[in-house]
Design an enzyme around this catalytic site. Sequence first.
Site, mmCIF file in Angstrom:
data_model
loop_
_atom_site.group_PDB
_atom_site.id
_atom_site.type_symbol
_atom_site.label_atom_id
_atom_site.label_comp_id
_atom_site.label_asym_id
_atom_site.label_seq_id
_atom_site.Cartn_x
_atom_site.Cartn_y
_atom_site.Cartn_z
ATOM 1 N N ASP A 33 -24.347 14.406 -30.033
ATOM 2 C CA ASP A 33 -23.474 14.900 -28.886
ATOM 3 C C ASP A 33 -23.961 15.931 -27.774
ATOM 4 O O ASP A 33 -24.836 16.535 -28.177
ATOM 5 C CB ASP A 33 -22.216 15.503 -29.565
ATOM 6 N N ASN A 81 -14.319 6.070 -28.526
ATOM 7 C CA ASN A 81 -15.091 6.220 -27.302
ATOM 8 C C ASN A 81 -14.367 5.264 -25.953
ATOM 9 O O ASN A 81 -14.929 5.201 -24.818
ATOM 10 C CB ASN A 81 -16.567 6.157 -27.247
#
Length: 267
Positions: A33, A81
């Site tokens: 991330d 996502n």
Amino acid sequence: MSRPRGVYEDPTAAASIDPDGSADGLHVAIIMDGNGRWAKERGLPRALGHREGVAALRRTVEGAAALGISRLTVFGFSTENWRRPPREVSELMGLLKAYFRSDIDRLERDGVRVRIVGRRTGLDADILDIVERAERRTAANHRFVLQVAFNYGGQADIVDAARAFADQVERGIARPEDLTEGLFESLLSTAPAPAPDLIIRTSGEQRLSNFLLWECAYAELVFQEVYWPDYGPDHLRAALDEFGRRERRYGAVSDVPNAEDNILAAG
Ligand code: IPE
Ligand code: IPE
Ligand code: MG
């Protein structure tokens, strides 16, 4: 004895850091991330953060194998996502394809077995083709396993496993009472891999964001304050050092009962 997949069979057989510091047999999972924030801090488009993220993945895979880790699962694209702007989604899809195209020869040569975990429905045919070819080409490798969680969501995976079991019941090949934790986890897309020993998240966020929800039951969690594009073997080594300081108990007690406990137990 081979290591159990989950925590339900023989958790005490789980891997650990050896006294010599090597992480032999460990399964490490990483939530990669911070690509967007890395780019933003440099005034760059998010896409460049993702591209640098691929370079970090390359470094980390090489470092992981050198550190003695035997399996690495990386979170590449979550079922959530898809909520990102279409341009970013197609950038991420393109990067997966580009990664396998450019790296598959080296991965194959280096003894890496590649697996994709997650939902295959919903992925474009060309991605599926590249992914399945990479899996076939590296199927006989066993030095190191690289699992890429792509179109993966822990909840979706649990729902898919529940559907698969319900289907077996409907077809009369299983009864509801046959369902055990071991059988259920054999239906997850991550099967038959063992559960991760360590889950790392970069970028400072301290959440799982739907990653390995079933498999994380007894994983150690390490959160590192580094954006994924800056990640590399030194950060991985630091996470393993932290892991080595943890005591894994699996709900049991770590010490053998002392004399006082024995006296109490004997009444
Ligand atoms: C991780 O970086 C890559 C993916 C989720 C695919 P992000 O894109 O989430 O970066 P941040 O969290 O916005 O910084
Ligand atoms: C998790 O990160 C998904 C991947 C790393 C592929 P996100 O950036 O999507 O998670 P949230 O939105 O911050 O929870
Ligand atoms: Mg993020």
